[in-house]
Design a protein around this motif. Structure first.
Motif, PDB file in Angstrom:
ATOM      1  N   ALA A 122      -9.910  -3.773   2.144  1.00 59.16           N
ATOM      2  CA  ALA A 122     -11.243  -4.231   1.728  1.00 59.16           C
ATOM      3  C   ALA A 122     -12.245  -4.088   2.863  1.00 59.16           C
ATOM      4  CB  ALA A 122     -11.166  -5.688   1.261  1.00 59.16           C
ATOM      5  N   ALA A 123     -11.821  -4.416   4.081  1.00 57.58           N
ATOM      6  CA  ALA A 123     -12.708  -4.287   5.235  1.00 57.58           C
ATOM      7  C   ALA A 123     -13.111  -2.829   5.453  1.00 57.58           C
ATOM      8  CB  ALA A 123     -12.023  -4.842   6.476  1.00 57.58           C
ATOM      9  N   SER A 124     -12.184  -1.907   5.240  1.00 56.73           N
ATOM     10  CA  SER A 124     -12.501  -0.492   5.427  1.00 56.73           C
ATOM     11  C   SER A 124     -13.527  -0.027   4.397  1.00 56.73           C
ATOM     12  CB  SER A 124     -11.229   0.354   5.337  1.00 56.73           C
ATOM     13  OG  SER A 124     -10.725   0.410   4.005  1.00 56.73           O
ATOM     14  N   ARG A 125     -13.473  -0.594   3.209  1.00 52.17           N
ATOM     15  CA  ARG A 125     -14.453  -0.234   2.181  1.00 52.17           C
ATOM     16  C   ARG A 125     -15.833  -0.794   2.524  1.00 52.17           C
ATOM     17  NH1 ARG A 125     -12.821  -2.445  -3.057  1.00 52.17           N
ATOM     18  NH2 ARG A 125     -14.244  -0.911  -3.948  1.00 52.17           N
ATOM     19  N   VAL A 126     -15.856  -2.003   3.078  1.00 53.93           N
ATOM     20  CA  VAL A 126     -17.118  -2.600   3.514  1.00 53.93           C
ATOM     21  C   VAL A 126     -17.705  -1.789   4.668  1.00 53.93           C
ATOM     22  CG1 VAL A 126     -18.095  -4.633   4.652  1.00 53.93           C
ATOM     23  CG2 VAL A 126     -16.562  -4.924   2.702  1.00 53.93           C
ATOM     24  N   LEU A 127     -16.850  -1.354   5.575  1.00 55.19           N
ATOM     25  CA  LEU A 127     -17.284  -0.515   6.690  1.00 55.19           C
ATOM     26  C   LEU A 127     -17.899   0.781   6.184  1.00 55.19           C
ATOM     27  CD1 LEU A 127     -17.311   0.151   9.748  1.00 55.19           C
ATOM     28  CD2 LEU A 127     -14.999   1.045   9.457  1.00 55.19           C
ATOM     29  N   LYS A 128     -17.239   1.379   5.203  1.00 54.02           N
ATOM     30  CA  LYS A 128     -17.734   2.640   4.633  1.00 54.02           C
ATOM     31  C   LYS A 128     -19.095   2.455   3.968  1.00 54.02           C
ATOM     32  CE  LYS A 128     -15.556   6.634   2.448  1.00 54.02           C
ATOM     33  NZ  LYS A 128     -14.336   7.106   1.731  1.00 54.02           N
ATOM     34  N   ALA A 129     -19.366   1.228   3.503  1.00 51.43           N
ATOM     35  CA  ALA A 129     -20.660   0.932   2.886  1.00 51.43           C
ATOM     36  C   ALA A 129     -21.754   0.715   3.918  1.00 51.43           C
ATOM     37  CB  ALA A 129     -20.538  -0.300   1.988  1.00 51.43           C
ATOM     38  N   GLY A 130     -21.402   0.791   5.207  1.00 47.30           N
ATOM     39  CA  GLY A 130     -22.405   0.757   6.259  1.00 47.30           C
ATOM     40  C   GLY A 130     -22.752  -0.599   6.819  1.00 47.30           C
ATOM     41  N   TYR A 131     -22.031  -1.628   6.418  1.00 52.04           N
ATOM     42  CA  TYR A 131     -22.311  -2.961   6.953  1.00 52.04           C
ATOM     43  C   TYR A 131     -21.895  -3.076   8.419  1.00 52.04           C
ATOM     44  CZ  TYR A 131     -23.004  -5.339   2.390  1.00 52.04           C
ATOM     45  OH  TYR A 131     -23.463  -5.767   1.171  1.00 52.04           O
ATOM     46  N   PRO A 132     -22.637  -3.823   9.235  1.00 49.61           N
ATOM     47  CA  PRO A 132     -22.050  -4.333  10.472  1.00 49.61           C
ATOM     48  C   PRO A 132     -20.837  -5.186  10.095  1.00 49.61           C
ATOM     49  CG  PRO A 132     -24.427  -4.692  10.430  1.00 49.61           C
ATOM     50  CD  PRO A 132     -24.029  -4.235   9.050  1.00 49.61           C
ATOM     51  N   ILE A 133     -19.766  -5.059  10.829  1.00 54.07           N
ATOM     52  CA  ILE A 133     -18.522  -5.707  10.417  1.00 54.07           C
ATOM     53  C   ILE A 133     -17.934  -6.511  11.566  1.00 54.07           C
ATOM     54  CG2 ILE A 133     -16.966  -3.802  11.027  1.00 54.07           C
ATOM     55  CD1 ILE A 133     -15.622  -4.282   8.238  1.00 54.07           C
ATOM     56  N   GLY A 134     -17.127  -7.496  11.230  1.00 54.32           N
ATOM     57  CA  GLY A 134     -16.493  -8.308  12.254  1.00 54.32           C
ATOM     58  C   GLY A 134     -15.181  -8.883  11.754  1.00 54.32           C
ATOM     59  N   PHE A 135     -14.360  -9.353  12.694  1.00 53.11           N
ATOM     60  CA  PHE A 135     -13.075  -9.949  12.348  1.00 53.11           C
ATOM     61  C   PHE A 135     -12.873 -11.242  13.124  1.00 53.11           C
ATOM     62  CE2 PHE A 135     -12.600  -5.408  11.614  1.00 53.11           C
ATOM     63  CZ  PHE A 135     -12.183  -5.418  10.285  1.00 53.11           C
ATOM     64  N   ILE A 136     -12.442 -12.254  12.407  1.00 54.80           N
ATOM     65  CA  ILE A 136     -11.962 -13.485  13.025  1.00 54.80           C
ATOM     66  C   ILE A 136     -10.442 -13.456  12.928  1.00 54.80           C
ATOM     67  CG2 ILE A 136     -11.877 -16.000  12.918  1.00 54.80           C
ATOM     68  CD1 ILE A 136     -14.604 -16.046  11.748  1.00 54.80           C
ATOM     69  N   ILE A 137      -9.770 -13.480  14.055  1.00 49.85           N
ATOM     70  CA  ILE A 137      -8.312 -13.601  14.039  1.00 49.85           C
ATOM     71  C   ILE A 137      -8.005 -15.047  14.386  1.00 49.85           C
ATOM     72  CG2 ILE A 137      -6.136 -12.786  15.021  1.00 49.85           C
ATOM     73  CD1 ILE A 137      -7.434 -10.089  15.463  1.00 49.85           C
ATOM     74  N   ALA A 138      -7.570 -15.775  13.363  1.00 47.20           N
ATOM     75  CA  ALA A 138      -7.433 -17.219  13.528  1.00 47.20           C
ATOM     76  C   ALA A 138      -6.653 -17.821  12.357  1.00 47.20           C
ATOM     77  CB  ALA A 138      -8.811 -17.868  13.585  1.00 47.20           C
ATOM     78  N   PRO A 139      -5.974 -18.936  12.635  1.00 45.63           N
ATOM     79  CA  PRO A 139      -5.637 -19.413  13.966  1.00 45.63           C
ATOM     80  C   PRO A 139      -4.485 -18.589  14.543  1.00 45.63           C
ATOM     81  CG  PRO A 139      -4.677 -20.874  12.342  1.00 45.63           C
ATOM     82  CD  PRO A 139      -5.456 -19.838  11.582  1.00 45.63           C
ATOM     83  N   ILE A 140      -4.541 -18.362  15.834  1.00 43.95           N
ATOM     84  CA  ILE A 140      -3.505 -17.585  16.506  1.00 43.95           C
ATOM     85  C   ILE A 140      -2.348 -18.513  16.865  1.00 43.95           C
ATOM     86  CG2 ILE A 140      -2.960 -16.257  18.574  1.00 43.95           C
ATOM     87  CD1 ILE A 140      -5.994 -15.457  18.567  1.00 43.95           C
ATOM     88  N   PHE A 141      -1.144 -18.130  16.455  1.00 45.20           N
ATOM     89  CA  PHE A 141       0.057 -18.927  16.716  1.00 45.20           C
ATOM     90  C   PHE A 141       0.978 -18.208  17.700  1.00 45.20           C
ATOM     91  CE2 PHE A 141      -1.239 -20.404  12.522  1.00 45.20           C
ATOM     92  CZ  PHE A 141      -1.049 -21.770  12.611  1.00 45.20           C
ATOM     93  N   PHE A 198      -3.206  -5.006  14.859  1.00 45.70           N
ATOM     94  CA  PHE A 198      -4.171  -4.104  15.481  1.00 45.70           C
ATOM     95  C   PHE A 198      -3.928  -2.654  15.080  1.00 45.70           C
ATOM     96  CE2 PHE A 198      -5.166  -7.661  18.282  1.00 45.70           C
ATOM     97  CZ  PHE A 198      -6.534  -7.490  18.465  1.00 45.70           C
ATOM     98  N   ILE A 199      -2.664  -2.262  14.980  1.00 43.82           N
ATOM     99  CA  ILE A 199      -2.339  -0.884  14.579  1.00 43.82           C
ATOM    100  C   ILE A 199      -2.852  -0.617  13.160  1.00 43.82           C
ATOM    101  CG2 ILE A 199      -0.435   0.673  13.997  1.00 43.82           C
ATOM    102  CD1 ILE A 199       1.122  -0.617  16.339  1.00 43.82           C
ATOM    103  N   LEU A 200      -2.653  -1.582  12.266  1.00 43.23           N
ATOM    104  CA  LEU A 200      -3.121  -1.443  10.886  1.00 43.23           C
ATOM    105  C   LEU A 200      -4.641  -1.364  10.838  1.00 43.23           C
ATOM    106  CD1 LEU A 200      -1.832  -1.468   7.994  1.00 43.23           C
ATOM    107  CD2 LEU A 200      -2.410  -3.904   7.909  1.00 43.23           C
ATOM    108  N   LEU A 201      -5.284  -2.208  11.583  1.00 42.00           N
ATOM    109  CA  LEU A 201      -6.746  -2.231  11.616  1.00 42.00           C
ATOM    110  C   LEU A 201      -7.294  -0.914  12.180  1.00 42.00           C
ATOM    111  CD1 LEU A 201      -8.789  -4.390  10.816  1.00 42.00           C
ATOM    112  CD2 LEU A 201      -8.723  -5.242  13.172  1.00 42.00           C
ATOM    113  N   ASP A 202      -6.676  -0.451  13.224  1.00 41.14           N
ATOM    114  CA  ASP A 202      -7.057   0.817  13.856  1.00 41.14           C
ATOM    115  C   ASP A 202      -6.997   1.948  12.832  1.00 41.14           C
ATOM    116  OD1 ASP A 202      -6.696   3.375  15.220  1.00 41.14           O
ATOM    117  OD2 ASP A 202      -6.488   2.235  17.076  1.00 41.14           O
ATOM    118  N   LYS A 203      -5.891   2.047  12.129  1.00 35.57           N
ATOM    119  CA  LYS A 203      -5.683   3.137  11.167  1.00 35.57           C
ATOM    120  C   LYS A 203      -6.757   3.145  10.078  1.00 35.57           C
ATOM    121  CE  LYS A 203      -2.516   4.392   7.395  1.00 35.57           C
ATOM    122  NZ  LYS A 203      -3.048   5.737   7.256  1.00 35.57           N
ATOM    123  N   TYR A 204      -6.991   2.009   9.451  1.00 30.59           N
ATOM    124  CA  TYR A 204      -7.891   1.990   8.299  1.00 30.59           C
ATOM    125  C   TYR A 204      -9.359   2.051   8.706  1.00 30.59           C
ATOM    126  CZ  TYR A 204      -4.290   1.431   4.792  1.00 30.59           C
ATOM    127  OH  TYR A 204      -3.226   1.662   3.954  1.00 30.59           O
TER     128      TYR A 204
END
Length: 346
Positions: free
Chosen positions: A218-237, A250-256
């Motif tokens: 879903a994030a990759s589709r939003v990115l393709k639509a030209g939005y500024p994008i961001g990620f909250i990684i939380a809570p980190i355990f 990170f590898i998955l995020l990088d790829k898409y």
């Protein structure tokens, strides 16, 4: 895709004075969802359960249609200047969620039908702060995506900010129902953020939410639509094999992301926010009432006690553990997304 369909509806009679309120009440009546009037969206009775867990679950399947009457917006530091209240709560059942503390034992969902009045207040605030840019957060007490298919309030808000040279909007979601938001004239004034975690945390603690892969797609589709994008990684355990699990994220995020970048996009348009797991005594009590078999790591003896900015204490990871977490996540970000802005690590 997870589709939110409420099992019961409450509505304020005043909501019928607004086109959206009238539309929603008629729609839910037509599809035969039980519906009752309520005197106030802040005081709803009739959500029942024999145990705290059952009452909590019933609340998460309850939608309240209301009118937001306050003319004031809460501040939202450090991430924005003000909260922008489009909705309250969400249908996800994340065991660690801070809304379980702030919204009480029955965190039912609320939507506000007087969207034009809310945006008029927003415009007045923007104009009063001119020539400064004013930033509004649309998900401080909610995830606005699950109810968007009913209200359209998020789309209306993004369109509004697209025409405001001194206004900026940001919100965050765990959900993936983004189709109605992809073809909007946002003019880069809305930052569309996703809340992510490794799949083990999602499976164990983020009940009734989409998988990591679905969120990243879903994030990759939003990115393709030209939005500024961001990620909250939380809570980190921290748990056995946590480094490998978060590396896979990170590898998955990088790829898409790199496969769907618009031609004019660079990682400098990308933001990251990192929040390590923490809990308060009150939160622990509420969590164990609702989730008596929780496996959340909440052993006070293993944590450091720290006073927060609002005067109450919370339990965070030990300093050496925090340093290791920070070093790991900052290095992964630099490796995969050089130039991305890290807004904070806490």
């Amino acid at each position: 895709m997870i589709d939110f369909v409420p099992k019961q509806i409450f509505y304020e009679p005043d909501a019928l004075n607004y086109p959206l309120g009238k539309k929603l009440v008629e729609y839910f009546r037509e599809i035969n969802i039980p519906m009752k009037p309520t005197t106030s969206h802040n005081r709803v009775t009739g959500i029942v359960g024999d145990t705290p867990g059952e009452a909590y679950g019933a609340a998460k399947q309850t939608l309240v249609i209301g009118v937001r009457r306050s003319k004031e917006f809460q501040t939202c530091k450090p991430s924005a200047n003000y909260q922008l209240p489009l909705a309250t709560s969400c249908p996800g059942m994340c065991e660690y969620c801070y809304l379980s503390t702030t919204l009480g034992p029955k965190p039912y969902l609320r939507v506000y039908v007087n969207i034009e009045e809310i945006l008029d207040i927003t415009k007045n605030i923007i104009e009063s702060r001119s020539p400064e840019i004013t930033i509004f957060e649309g998900a401080a007490t909610s995830d606005p995506i699950p109810v968007e298919k009913y209200t359209g309030n998020l789309k209306r808000t993004i369109e509004f900010f697209g025409k405001e040279p001194l206004g900026r909007f940001r919100f965050v979601t765990k959900f993936t129902n983004v189709d109605s938001l992809l073809n909007i004239e946002h003019n880069n004034h809305t930052r569309f953020r996703f809340s992510l975690n490794c799949q083990q945390v999602i499976q164990n603690f983020e009940h009734k939410t989409p998988s990591l892969l679905d969120r990243v797609i879903a994030a990759s589709r939003v990115l393709k639509a030209g939005y500024p994008i961001g990620f909250i990684i939380a809570p980190i355990f921290r748990f056995e094999n946590w480094k490998n699990e978060y590396t896979e994220l990170f590898i998955l995020l990088d790829k898409y992301l790199y496969d769907n970048m618009p031609s004019n996009w660079t990682p400098s348009n990308l933001t990251f926010e990192f929040i390590s797991h923490r809990f308060t005594t009150r939160a622990k009590s509420n969590i164990t009432n609702v989730f008596p078999n929780t496996k959340l790591p909440m052993n006070e003896d293993e944590r450091k006690f720290k006073y927060g900015q609002f005067g109450y204490g919370k339990y965070i990871y030990q300093p050496n553990e925090m340093n290791e977490l920070k070093e790991f996540f900052l290095s992964k970000t630099k490796k995969h997304f050089p130039g991305a802005k890290i807004e904070y690590f806490v």
